[in-house]
Design a protein around this motif. Structure first.
Motif, PDB file in Angstrom:
ATOM      1  N   GLU A 222     122.006  27.386  54.602  1.00  0.00           N
ATOM      2  CA  GLU A 222     122.632  28.593  54.069  1.00  0.00           C
ATOM      3  C   GLU A 222     123.697  29.137  55.012  1.00  0.00           C
ATOM      4  OE1 GLU A 222     119.779  31.510  52.866  1.00  0.00           O
ATOM      5  OE2 GLU A 222     118.878  30.166  51.394  1.00  0.00           O
ATOM      6  N   MET A 223     123.426  29.073  56.315  1.00  0.00           N
ATOM      7  CA  MET A 223     124.415  29.546  57.289  1.00  0.00           C
ATOM      8  C   MET A 223     125.687  28.700  57.217  1.00  0.00           C
ATOM      9  SD  MET A 223     121.944  30.311  60.536  1.00  0.00           S
ATOM     10  CE  MET A 223     123.268  30.751  61.652  1.00  0.00           C
ATOM     11  N   VAL A 224     125.521  27.388  57.143  1.00  0.00           N
ATOM     12  CA  VAL A 224     126.675  26.483  57.094  1.00  0.00           C
ATOM     13  C   VAL A 224     127.418  26.643  55.775  1.00  0.00           C
ATOM     14  CG1 VAL A 224     127.357  24.051  57.060  1.00  0.00           C
ATOM     15  CG2 VAL A 224     125.664  24.857  58.721  1.00  0.00           C
ATOM     16  N   LEU A 225     126.690  26.753  54.669  1.00  0.00           N
ATOM     17  CA  LEU A 225     127.336  26.899  53.367  1.00  0.00           C
ATOM     18  C   LEU A 225     128.149  28.184  53.279  1.00  0.00           C
ATOM     19  CD1 LEU A 225     124.552  25.601  50.980  1.00  0.00           C
ATOM     20  CD2 LEU A 225     126.748  24.527  51.490  1.00  0.00           C
ATOM     21  N   ARG A 226     127.671  29.244  53.905  1.00  0.00           N
ATOM     22  CA  ARG A 226     128.416  30.500  53.901  1.00  0.00           C
ATOM     23  C   ARG A 226     129.800  30.307  54.512  1.00  0.00           C
ATOM     24  NH1 ARG A 226     124.161  33.599  55.380  1.00  0.00           N
ATOM     25  NH2 ARG A 226     124.669  33.470  57.594  1.00  0.00           N
ATOM     26  N   VAL A 227     129.876  29.533  55.575  1.00  0.00           N
ATOM     27  CA  VAL A 227     131.163  29.286  56.230  1.00  0.00           C
ATOM     28  C   VAL A 227     131.999  28.307  55.423  1.00  0.00           C
ATOM     29  CG1 VAL A 227     132.257  28.360  58.297  1.00  0.00           C
ATOM     30  CG2 VAL A 227     130.269  29.834  58.509  1.00  0.00           C
ATOM     31  N   LEU A 228     131.386  27.271  54.868  1.00  0.00           N
ATOM     32  CA  LEU A 228     132.149  26.276  54.099  1.00  0.00           C
ATOM     33  C   LEU A 228     132.727  26.858  52.814  1.00  0.00           C
ATOM     34  CD1 LEU A 228     129.935  23.066  54.421  1.00  0.00           C
ATOM     35  CD2 LEU A 228     132.076  23.584  55.596  1.00  0.00           C
ATOM     36  N   ARG A 229     131.990  27.728  52.169  1.00  0.00           N
ATOM     37  CA  ARG A 229     132.465  28.300  50.908  1.00  0.00           C
ATOM     38  C   ARG A 229     133.537  29.360  51.115  1.00  0.00           C
ATOM     39  NH1 ARG A 229     126.458  28.692  48.497  1.00  0.00           N
ATOM     40  NH2 ARG A 229     126.376  26.627  47.562  1.00  0.00           N
ATOM     41  N   ASN A 230     133.541  29.994  52.271  1.00  0.00           N
ATOM     42  CA  ASN A 230     134.475  31.072  52.525  1.00  0.00           C
ATOM     43  C   ASN A 230     134.946  31.001  53.978  1.00  0.00           C
ATOM     44  OD1 ASN A 230     135.936  33.412  52.397  1.00  0.00           O
ATOM     45  ND2 ASN A 230     134.186  34.770  52.152  1.00  0.00           N
ATOM     46  N   PRO A 231     135.741  29.999  54.326  1.00  0.00           N
ATOM     47  CA  PRO A 231     136.109  29.798  55.729  1.00  0.00           C
ATOM     48  C   PRO A 231     136.955  30.925  56.318  1.00  0.00           C
ATOM     49  CG  PRO A 231     137.345  28.304  54.329  1.00  0.00           C
ATOM     50  CD  PRO A 231     136.348  28.995  53.455  1.00  0.00           C
ATOM     51  N   SER A 232     137.669  31.668  55.492  1.00  0.00           N
ATOM     52  CA  SER A 232     138.500  32.758  56.006  1.00  0.00           C
ATOM     53  C   SER A 232     137.721  34.052  56.167  1.00  0.00           C
ATOM     54  CB  SER A 232     139.685  32.999  55.070  1.00  0.00           C
ATOM     55  OG  SER A 232     140.459  31.835  54.986  1.00  0.00           O
ATOM     56  N   GLY A 233     136.537  34.123  55.570  1.00  0.00           N
ATOM     57  CA  GLY A 233     135.721  35.318  55.707  1.00  0.00           C
ATOM     58  C   GLY A 233     136.117  36.465  54.799  1.00  0.00           C
ATOM     59  N   PHE A 234     136.814  36.190  53.696  1.00  0.00           N
ATOM     60  CA  PHE A 234     137.233  37.258  52.791  1.00  0.00           C
ATOM     61  C   PHE A 234     136.088  37.660  51.881  1.00  0.00           C
ATOM     62  CE2 PHE A 234     141.627  35.239  53.122  1.00  0.00           C
ATOM     63  CZ  PHE A 234     141.979  36.063  54.154  1.00  0.00           C
ATOM     64  N   ARG A 235     135.920  38.965  51.711  1.00  0.00           N
ATOM     65  CA  ARG A 235     134.933  39.477  50.775  1.00  0.00           C
ATOM     66  C   ARG A 235     135.628  40.091  49.568  1.00  0.00           C
ATOM     67  NH1 ARG A 235     131.080  43.883  53.046  1.00  0.00           N
ATOM     68  NH2 ARG A 235     133.081  44.887  53.262  1.00  0.00           N
ATOM     69  N   GLN A 236     136.810  40.638  49.793  1.00  0.00           N
ATOM     70  CA  GLN A 236     137.547  41.300  48.732  1.00  0.00           C
ATOM     71  C   GLN A 236     139.029  41.067  48.973  1.00  0.00           C
ATOM     72  OE1 GLN A 236     136.883  45.465  48.803  1.00  0.00           O
ATOM     73  NE2 GLN A 236     138.258  45.914  47.131  1.00  0.00           N
ATOM     74  N   GLN A 237     139.757  40.843  47.894  1.00  0.00           N
ATOM     75  CA  GLN A 237     141.188  40.618  48.039  1.00  0.00           C
ATOM     76  C   GLN A 237     141.896  41.188  46.830  1.00  0.00           C
ATOM     77  OE1 GLN A 237     142.161  36.519  48.525  1.00  0.00           O
ATOM     78  NE2 GLN A 237     144.270  36.900  49.077  1.00  0.00           N
TER      79      GLN A 237
END
Length: 144
Positions: A64-79
């Protein structure tokens, strides 16, 4: 080399194979995720042996920790497109691996607030709301 999760575990949860060009990065993330979990929980193998968690739960936490980074590498929550507003997610900011509340639960750690009871056995603890007693300068205190 990661002990609890492999690249295949991440690919299974990601629902696609990991391309050879990304496999090294995923392996590094897996290794770093285990280090972060060990920092949060201590000896993971001892926790498994004590029955506080299982190897499968640790595998899930690492993935889960790795998938969080792979799915959203830039760290955006809202755009937003109009005034170009961007909000970074603290869990994935700059691709950093962090241990979330869910991963702490998977490791069998306490997640919420906890209380610590202070017994009267330690008389050296200060009592809140009371001003400390001032001793005259010439008074010598007995040694314990």
């Amino acid at each position: 080399m990661s002990s609890y999760a492999q690249i295949e575990d991440v690919a299974l949860r990601l629902d696609r194979p990991i391309p050879p060009t990304e496999q090294y990065r995923v392996q590094v993330l897996l290794d770093e995720a285990e280090v972060e979990l060990a920092l949060a929980a201590g000896d993971i193998a001892a926790r498994i042996a004590a029955g506080k968690t299982t190897a499968e739960r640790v595998r899930r936490a690492v993935c889960e920790m790795v998938l969080r980074v792979l799915r959203n590498p830039s760290g955006f929550r809202q755009q937003s497109v109009g005034p170009f507003s961007v909000t970074a997610d603290r869990q994935v900011a700059s691709g950093l691996l962090t241990v979330s509340r869910r991963e702490r639960r998977l490791l069998g750690l306490r997640v919420g607030a906890a209380t610590v009871s202070l017994s009267d056995a330690d008389n050296g603890l200060a009592v809140l709301g009371r001003t400390p007693r001032r001793w005259p300068a010439e008074t010598t205190l007995p040694l314990p």
